[in-house]
Design a protein around this motif. Structure first.
Motif, PDB file in Angstrom:
ATOM      1  N   LEU A  14       0.810  -1.222   0.000  1.00  0.00           N
ATOM      2  CA  LEU A  14       0.000   0.000   0.000  1.00  0.00           C
ATOM      3  C   LEU A  14       0.841   1.269   0.000  1.00  0.00           C
ATOM      4  O   LEU A  14       0.304   2.377  -0.060  1.00  0.00           O
ATOM      5  CB  LEU A  14      -0.949  -0.009   1.195  1.00  0.00           C
ATOM      6  N   ASP A  15       2.163   1.101   0.051  1.00  0.00           N
ATOM      7  CA  ASP A  15       3.060   2.255  -0.071  1.00  0.00           C
ATOM      8  C   ASP A  15       3.420   2.537  -1.530  1.00  0.00           C
ATOM      9  O   ASP A  15       4.054   3.557  -1.827  1.00  0.00           O
ATOM     10  CB  ASP A  15       4.358   2.013   0.718  1.00  0.00           C
ATOM     11  N   ILE A  16       3.027   1.640  -2.428  1.00  0.00           N
ATOM     12  CA  ILE A  16       3.344   1.803  -3.845  1.00  0.00           C
ATOM     13  C   ILE A  16       2.418   2.849  -4.460  1.00  0.00           C
ATOM     14  O   ILE A  16       1.198   2.791  -4.281  1.00  0.00           O
ATOM     15  CB  ILE A  16       3.191   0.473  -4.599  1.00  0.00           C
ATOM     16  N   GLU A  17       3.006   3.801  -5.165  1.00  0.00           N
ATOM     17  CA  GLU A  17       2.202   4.779  -5.896  1.00  0.00           C
ATOM     18  C   GLU A  17       1.819   4.175  -7.244  1.00  0.00           C
ATOM     19  O   GLU A  17       2.690   3.832  -8.046  1.00  0.00           O
ATOM     20  CB  GLU A  17       2.998   6.071  -6.101  1.00  0.00           C
ATOM     21  N   ALA A  18       0.532   4.032  -7.493  1.00  0.00           N
ATOM     22  CA  ALA A  18       0.060   3.411  -8.726  1.00  0.00           C
ATOM     23  C   ALA A  18       0.493   4.222  -9.949  1.00  0.00           C
ATOM     24  O   ALA A  18       0.566   5.458  -9.894  1.00  0.00           O
ATOM     25  CB  ALA A  18      -1.460   3.280  -8.701  1.00  0.00           C
ATOM     26  N   TYR A  19       0.768   3.527 -11.032  1.00  0.00           N
ATOM     27  CA  TYR A  19       1.138   4.188 -12.280  1.00  0.00           C
ATOM     28  C   TYR A  19      -0.058   4.956 -12.827  1.00  0.00           C
ATOM     29  O   TYR A  19      -1.171   4.424 -12.908  1.00  0.00           O
ATOM     30  CB  TYR A  19       1.605   3.150 -13.304  1.00  0.00           C
ATOM     31  N   VAL A  20       0.158   6.205 -13.187  1.00  0.00           N
ATOM     32  CA  VAL A  20      -0.904   7.035 -13.754  1.00  0.00           C
ATOM     33  C   VAL A  20      -0.544   7.347 -15.207  1.00  0.00           C
ATOM     34  O   VAL A  20       0.453   8.023 -15.467  1.00  0.00           O
ATOM     35  CB  VAL A  20      -1.072   8.350 -12.967  1.00  0.00           C
ATOM     36  N   PRO A  21      -1.308   6.835 -16.169  1.00  0.00           N
ATOM     37  CA  PRO A  21      -0.999   7.108 -17.576  1.00  0.00           C
ATOM     38  C   PRO A  21      -1.293   8.548 -17.949  1.00  0.00           C
ATOM     39  O   PRO A  21      -1.930   9.288 -17.187  1.00  0.00           O
ATOM     40  CB  PRO A  21      -1.924   6.142 -18.322  1.00  0.00           C
ATOM     41  N   GLY A  22      -0.831   8.938 -19.133  1.00  0.00           N
ATOM     42  CA  GLY A  22      -1.078  10.280 -19.612  1.00  0.00           C
ATOM     43  C   GLY A  22      -2.551  10.521 -19.887  1.00  0.00           C
ATOM     44  O   GLY A  22      -3.330   9.591 -20.092  1.00  0.00           O
ATOM     45  N   LYS A  23      -2.953  11.804 -19.867  1.00  0.00           N
ATOM     46  CA  LYS A  23      -4.336  12.157 -20.161  1.00  0.00           C
ATOM     47  C   LYS A  23      -4.716  11.711 -21.570  1.00  0.00           C
ATOM     48  O   LYS A  23      -3.865  11.615 -22.457  1.00  0.00           O
ATOM     49  CB  LYS A  23      -4.532  13.665 -20.040  1.00  0.00           C
ATOM     50  N   SER A  24      -6.003  11.449 -21.755  1.00  0.00           N
ATOM     51  CA  SER A  24      -6.435  10.981 -23.078  1.00  0.00           C
ATOM     52  C   SER A  24      -7.748  11.607 -23.513  1.00  0.00           C
ATOM     53  O   SER A  24      -8.437  11.078 -24.390  1.00  0.00           O
ATOM     54  CB  SER A  24      -6.580   9.459 -23.075  1.00  0.00           C
ATOM     55  N   SER A  25      -8.120  12.742 -22.911  1.00  0.00           N
ATOM     56  CA  SER A  25      -9.385  13.383 -23.297  1.00  0.00           C
ATOM     57  C   SER A  25      -9.206  14.890 -23.399  1.00  0.00           C
ATOM     58  O   SER A  25      -8.323  15.476 -22.775  1.00  0.00           O
ATOM     59  CB  SER A  25     -10.482  13.061 -22.277  1.00  0.00           C
ATOM     60  N   ALA A  26     -10.070  15.491 -24.215  1.00  0.00           N
ATOM     61  CA  ALA A  26     -10.071  16.943 -24.415  1.00  0.00           C
ATOM     62  C   ALA A  26     -11.401  17.506 -23.942  1.00  0.00           C
ATOM     63  O   ALA A  26     -12.377  16.766 -23.760  1.00  0.00           O
ATOM     64  CB  ALA A  26      -9.852  17.254 -25.899  1.00  0.00           C
ATOM     65  N   PRO A  27     -11.485  18.826 -23.744  1.00  0.00           N
ATOM     66  CA  PRO A  27     -12.758  19.434 -23.358  1.00  0.00           C
ATOM     67  C   PRO A  27     -13.828  19.165 -24.419  1.00  0.00           C
ATOM     68  O   PRO A  27     -13.517  18.948 -25.600  1.00  0.00           O
ATOM     69  CB  PRO A  27     -12.415  20.926 -23.288  1.00  0.00           C
ATOM     70  N   PRO A  28     -15.092  19.155 -24.025  1.00  0.00           N
ATOM     71  CA  PRO A  28     -16.180  18.906 -24.975  1.00  0.00           C
ATOM     72  C   PRO A  28     -16.130  19.875 -26.160  1.00  0.00           C
ATOM     73  O   PRO A  28     -15.890  21.070 -25.990  1.00  0.00           O
ATOM     74  CB  PRO A  28     -17.443  19.127 -24.135  1.00  0.00           C
ATOM     75  N   PHE A 323      -3.157  25.285 -20.799  1.00  0.00           N
ATOM     76  CA  PHE A 323      -3.421  26.064 -22.013  1.00  0.00           C
ATOM     77  C   PHE A 323      -3.584  25.142 -23.217  1.00  0.00           C
ATOM     78  O   PHE A 323      -4.528  25.291 -24.016  1.00  0.00           O
ATOM     79  CB  PHE A 323      -2.254  27.028 -22.240  1.00  0.00           C
ATOM     80  N   LEU A 324      -2.692  24.176 -23.354  1.00  0.00           N
ATOM     81  CA  LEU A 324      -2.742  23.241 -24.474  1.00  0.00           C
ATOM     82  C   LEU A 324      -3.967  22.331 -24.381  1.00  0.00           C
ATOM     83  O   LEU A 324      -4.625  22.048 -25.388  1.00  0.00           O
ATOM     84  CB  LEU A 324      -1.463  22.401 -24.511  1.00  0.00           C
ATOM     85  N   THR A 325      -4.275  21.879 -23.178  1.00  0.00           N
ATOM     86  CA  THR A 325      -5.412  20.978 -22.985  1.00  0.00           C
ATOM     87  C   THR A 325      -6.710  21.624 -23.437  1.00  0.00           C
ATOM     88  O   THR A 325      -7.566  20.971 -24.056  1.00  0.00           O
ATOM     89  CB  THR A 325      -5.517  20.552 -21.511  1.00  0.00           C
ATOM     90  N   GLN A 326      -6.880  22.904 -23.154  1.00  0.00           N
ATOM     91  CA  GLN A 326      -8.092  23.598 -23.570  1.00  0.00           C
ATOM     92  C   GLN A 326      -8.241  23.636 -25.089  1.00  0.00           C
ATOM     93  O   GLN A 326      -9.340  23.815 -25.616  1.00  0.00           O
ATOM     94  CB  GLN A 326      -8.095  25.027 -23.011  1.00  0.00           C
ATOM     95  N   ARG A 327      -7.150  23.450 -25.786  1.00  0.00           N
ATOM     96  CA  ARG A 327      -7.165  23.438 -27.251  1.00  0.00           C
ATOM     97  C   ARG A 327      -7.114  22.016 -27.816  1.00  0.00           C
ATOM     98  O   ARG A 327      -6.907  21.827 -29.008  1.00  0.00           O
ATOM     99  CB  ARG A 327      -5.990  24.283 -27.769  1.00  0.00           C
ATOM    100  N   GLY A 328      -7.287  21.033 -26.937  1.00  0.00           N
ATOM    101  CA  GLY A 328      -7.317  19.641 -27.377  1.00  0.00           C
ATOM    102  C   GLY A 328      -5.944  19.037 -27.619  1.00  0.00           C
ATOM    103  O   GLY A 328      -5.829  17.948 -28.186  1.00  0.00           O
ATOM    104  N   LEU A 329      -4.901  19.734 -27.196  1.00  0.00           N
ATOM    105  CA  LEU A 329      -3.524  19.260 -27.388  1.00  0.00           C
ATOM    106  C   LEU A 329      -3.042  18.661 -26.075  1.00  0.00           C
ATOM    107  O   LEU A 329      -2.712  19.382 -25.128  1.00  0.00           O
ATOM    108  CB  LEU A 329      -2.630  20.413 -27.837  1.00  0.00           C
ATOM    109  N   ILE A 330      -3.024  17.338 -26.015  1.00  0.00           N
ATOM    110  CA  ILE A 330      -2.786  16.647 -24.754  1.00  0.00           C
ATOM    111  C   ILE A 330      -1.341  16.143 -24.695  1.00  0.00           C
ATOM    112  O   ILE A 330      -0.960  15.194 -25.387  1.00  0.00           O
ATOM    113  CB  ILE A 330      -3.756  15.455 -24.584  1.00  0.00           C
TER     114      ILE A 330
END
Length: 368
Positions: A14-28, A323-330
């Motif tokens: 329970l001390d292990i930090e789970a792997y978090v993948p990169g984001k994969s979604s943009a704003p609607p 800033f990039l995320t708001q433009r769909g650039l993840i």
């Protein structure tokens, strides 16, 4: 001593930090350009797609538990002994399997400070201790690794090229590292991005594996071959290591669709060449354009770049990411890799690459 009221994981889990993948979604309503996971913009070989589809009528059957067809295809492609190849559910599974077999309580696994996050997770999951070695100019430091080796060291992980920095070690340095390790220490060469490298002094490590008893090399079909959704990787190692891994891996750890698609993909050299050509062109272009904006880009030999941002209010990596995320650039935040002032960008298609440069030009307040 009280009895727990529910099952309890062993100490350390329970001390292990789970792997978090990169984001994969943009704003609607915004077109998504996912540049956070180092996926190929060319997609898989059409031959691989056809091979995958052809299996649709056989889903009730178990796959070949030894992935013989795929191992033989890999062996043919690289001139290897198929009996010394192990296939897995992505190279991630193979890295986990290696640590499960060769590490235990009291052992140590060594990797560099900006190395792949899965190394630490796998080491801790095996009950061992991770030893993190400093890099030099975001590049593996062989002398620092050798200095960190102790009688408890059982595995040294080397990502070459490294993710997320994109830097690499020349083969002479890899051989120097191996020569300096005790014979009982297993050197794991993670060559997930090897197909992209165009440097005369680079080698993935196949030759070293062939002549050594304590070196393995892992590869993946998730990057240049475009089969990330199928989760497929492979390992080449000494016969005694392969035997140990085969005794402990799942009996059907690679699914039939992955076997068929991987076999077709590795034989399609024309598609591979197209992917390399695309990356060569746009890696150089994107790097140069971002440097014109005053940003520092770590020289990369892979299919991604590490972009460094100033610690200036309004121009930080965190603010650029938003800033990039708001433009769909993840892009990929790499704070979890100890690089809070940088973002990792996959080299995408022409549209995506140009949009990122244009957006960062606007973000930094530069004239177009």
């Amino acid at each position: 001593m009280t009895t727990p009221s529910r099952p309890v994981p062993r100490p350390g889990v329970l001390d292990i930090e789970a792997y978090v993948p990169g984001k994969s979604s943009a704003p609607p309503g915004v077109k998504l350009h996912k540049l956070s996971s180092n996926e190929t913009p060319l997609g898989p070989s059409p031959k691989a797609v056809a091979a995958y589809g052809a299996l649709a009528g056989k889903l009730e059957l178990y796959p070949d538990g030894s992935a013989t067809k795929l191992r033989e295809a890999i062996a043919t492609r690289y001139g290897l002994d198929a009996g010394r190849i192990v296939c897995g559910t992505g190279s991630d599974e193979l890295l986990q399997l290696i640590t499960k077999v060769y590490l235990g309580d009291g052992d140590e696994g060594v990797f560099t400070e900006h190395g792949f996050l899965v190394y630490k997770i796998a080491i801790l999951a095996a009950g061992a201790t991770p030893v993190i070695v400093p890099e030099k100019n975001l590049t593996t430091d062989v002398d620092a690794i050798l200095k960190a080796v102790t009688p408890k060291t059982k595995i040294v992980f080397l990502a070459n090229p490294n993710n997320p920095t994109g830097t690499y070690l020349p083969f002479d340095e890899v051989k120097r590292l191996h020569a300096g390790l005790p014979r009982h220490v297993l050197l794991v060469l993670d060559a997930a991005y090897a197909e992209y490298v165009r440097r005369n002094d680079y080698a993935s490590g196949l030759e070293l594996v062939a002549e050594s008893e304590n070196v393995v090399m892992t590869r993946t079909f998730s990057k240049i071959y475009g089969l990330a959704n199928l989760r497929l990787g492979w390992l080449y190692g000494p016969a005694h290591v392969v035997d140990a891994l085969n005794r402990t891996r799942g009996p059907f750890n690679v699914n039939g669709a992955a076997i068929e698609a991987g076999t077709a993909a590795i034989a399609d050299e024309a598609h591979l060449a197209s992917a390399v050509e695309h990356n060569d062109k746009w890696l150089a272009w994107t790097t140069a354009e971002l440097e014109k904006l005053g940003l520092t880009v770590t020289p990369s030999v892979a299919n991604f770049i590490l972009i460094h941002f100033p610690q200036v209010a309004g121009k930080t990596a965190k603010e650029a990411d938003a800033f990039l995320t708001q433009r769909g650039l993840i892009l990929r935040s790499v704070a979890s890799y100890g690089l809070p002032d940088a973002l990792r960008m996959t080299i995408g298609n022409e549209e995506a690459n140009r949009l990122v440069v244009a957006a960062l030009t606007e973000f930094l307040g530069k004239a177009a």
